[in-house]
Design a protein around this motif. Structure first.
Motif, short mmCIF file in Angstrom:
data_model
loop_
_atom_site.label_atom_id
_atom_site.label_comp_id
_atom_site.label_asym_id
_atom_site.label_seq_id
_atom_site.Cartn_x
_atom_site.Cartn_y
_atom_site.Cartn_z
N MET A 39 33.30 33.51 38.86
CA MET A 39 33.96 33.93 40.09
C MET A 39 33.01 34.75 40.95
SD MET A 39 37.08 32.83 40.27
CE MET A 39 37.78 33.96 41.49
N ARG A 40 33.14 34.54 42.25
CA ARG A 40 32.41 35.39 43.21
C ARG A 40 33.43 36.00 44.15
NH1 ARG A 40 27.53 32.03 45.67
NH2 ARG A 40 29.08 30.37 45.69
N ARG A 41 33.49 37.32 44.15
CA ARG A 41 34.41 38.06 45.01
C ARG A 41 33.61 38.91 45.95
NH1 ARG A 41 35.97 38.71 39.72
NH2 ARG A 41 37.87 37.60 39.07
N LEU A 42 34.13 39.10 47.18
CA LEU A 42 33.37 39.83 48.18
C LEU A 42 34.29 40.71 49.03
CD1 LEU A 42 30.55 40.23 49.49
CD2 LEU A 42 31.14 38.35 51.06
N ILE A 43 33.91 41.97 49.13
CA ILE A 43 34.53 42.91 50.06
C ILE A 43 33.63 42.97 51.29
CG2 ILE A 43 35.22 45.30 50.46
CD1 ILE A 43 35.34 45.53 47.31
N ILE A 44 34.14 42.63 52.45
CA ILE A 44 33.35 42.75 53.68
C ILE A 44 33.82 44.00 54.40
CG2 ILE A 44 32.67 41.67 55.84
CD1 ILE A 44 32.97 38.98 54.57
N SER A 58 34.95 58.14 35.63
CA SER A 58 36.06 57.17 35.55
C SER A 58 36.40 56.58 36.92
CB SER A 58 37.31 57.83 34.94
OG SER A 58 37.04 58.30 33.64
N MET A 59 35.36 56.21 37.68
CA MET A 59 35.54 55.60 38.99
C MET A 59 35.30 54.10 38.90
SD MET A 59 36.30 58.04 41.21
CE MET A 59 35.76 57.53 42.86
N LEU A 60 35.75 53.38 39.91
CA LEU A 60 35.55 51.94 40.02
C LEU A 60 34.51 51.64 41.09
CD1 LEU A 60 39.31 50.91 40.09
CD2 LEU A 60 37.78 50.77 38.11
N THR A 61 33.76 50.57 40.89
CA THR A 61 32.79 50.16 41.90
C THR A 61 32.51 48.66 41.74
OG1 THR A 61 30.69 50.79 42.95
CG2 THR A 61 30.68 50.61 40.55
N THR A 62 31.63 48.15 42.57
CA THR A 62 31.27 46.74 42.54
C THR A 62 29.96 46.55 41.78
OG1 THR A 62 29.99 46.90 44.58
CG2 THR A 62 32.35 46.42 44.80
N ASP A 63 29.51 45.30 41.70
CA ASP A 63 28.21 45.02 41.08
C ASP A 63 27.06 45.44 41.98
OD1 ASP A 63 29.10 43.77 38.63
OD2 ASP A 63 29.80 42.12 39.89
N GLY A 64 27.33 45.67 43.23
CA GLY A 64 26.30 46.08 44.18
C GLY A 64 26.72 45.75 45.60
N THR A 65 25.86 46.07 46.54
CA THR A 65 26.13 45.82 47.95
C THR A 65 25.04 44.95 48.53
OG1 THR A 65 27.32 47.91 48.25
CG2 THR A 65 26.39 46.91 50.21
N TRP A 107 31.13 41.89 44.77
CA TRP A 107 30.13 42.49 45.64
C TRP A 107 30.76 43.04 46.91
CZ3 TRP A 107 25.16 42.59 43.77
CH2 TRP A 107 24.93 41.79 42.64
N GLU A 108 30.00 43.85 47.61
CA GLU A 108 30.38 44.31 48.94
C GLU A 108 29.30 43.89 49.93
OE1 GLU A 108 31.19 48.37 51.59
OE2 GLU A 108 30.84 48.55 49.44
#
Length: 288
Positions: free
Chosen positions: A1-6, A199-206, A232-233
């Motif tokens: 899967m590839r997910r993206l926050i723009i 205990s924070m959430l983040t993406t694989d990178g930007t 990703w973002e």
């Protein structure tokens, strides 16, 4: 899967930036925007976001180049009401631990709570010019976020594996910027450790950091085609280059209109569908 926050940065900087971000959400692919709580068009950004239900909002923590919301911040402001100007001086002070962590946390929390007090749900935090990449700044920003009930933070690092093959070498204007981005990878391991321990959430990178100021249709399509598996973002800076923006002191002026055109194009939407990239926001991270 590839997910993206723009995610569009600088929501609240000017009316033209606000208008472009909402347009990029309504007619384009922007799913998220980070609000500048101390900017001149902040109140307008809040009202616009309330009428854009598909646009999720975060806090764009400002610790340089702007007015502080809190008083009594001598190490952040050098005794004035304004933060120090420019990233280089701030970075040096941060690495020398000359900025008080308590001041960072207090000001970051004030900005987050100001946005929340206006009725907006703050899904995540990032920072103006990615100042939270520095470990001495990151920890108090994360503590401020947790105090405000915010669970997610931007991963401000762009790994080499996310870059489109040949793009940097084929684009001379990206050479220096890409070298700078690679040099900052020094802090990536500490970022991951801090996020885990807090205990924070983040993406694989930007992605898109190296292309800031140069993100046009061609580069955007190359970034989407090369997006690795994972979450990703994409950071972007749409806007309208008007007199208000030119007076705001940002180096990003005409480039914002180029980005807006790319973000709202049919080519971009087709590329996302072709590559089967799912658009999400930071509000979705807990469900992944």
């Amino acid at each position: 899967m590839r997910r993206l926050i723009i995610n569009a940065d600088d929501f609240g900087l000017t009316s033209g930036v606000n208008r472009a971000i909402v347009e990029g959400n309504r007619c384009g692919v922007i799913t998220s925007a980070t609000v500048m709580a101390n900017a001149s068009a902040y109140a307008e950004a809040v009202e616009l976001s309330k009428n854009a239900p598909g646009l999720r909002t975060g806090c764009h923590v400002v610790l340089i180049d702007g007015e502080a919301l809190s008083s009594g911040l001598p190490s952040l402001t050098n005794g004035s009401s304004r933060f120090r100007s420019g990233l280089k001086g701030f970075a040096l002070a941060a690495m020398r631990r000359e900025i008080a962590a308590e001041e960072i946390q207090r000001e970051a929390e004030a900005q987050m709570r100001k946005i929340q007090s206006c009725g907006l749900t703050v899904t995540h935090v990032d920072s103006h010019k990615h100042t939270h990449m520095f470990p001495h700044v990151l920890r108090p920003v994360l503590r401020a976020a947790r105090a405000c009930g915010i669970r997610a933070v931007r991963n401000p690092f762009e790994p080499l594996r996310s870059w489109p093959h040949g793009l940097v070498l084929g684009t001379p204007g990206l050479w220096l910027r890409s070298a700078e981005v690679m040099g900052l990878q020094w802090f990536a391991a500490e970022f991951r450790r801090a996020v885990r321990e807090e205990s924070m959430l983040t993406t694989d990178g930007t992605v898109g950091i190296a292309a800031t100021g140069r993100l046009d249709q061609k580069i955007l399509l190359r970034i989407l085609d090369a997006l690795p598996q994972g979450t990703w973002e994409l950071v972007c800076h749409p806007g309208y280059s008007d007199a208000e923006l030119k007076a705001a002191g940002t180096r990003l002026t005409l480039s914002r209109e180029v980005e807006l055109e790319a973000l709202t194009s049919e080519e971009t939407k087709q590329a996302l569908a072709r590559q089967r990239i799912e658009l999400i926001s930071y509000a979705d991270l807990e469900q992944l």
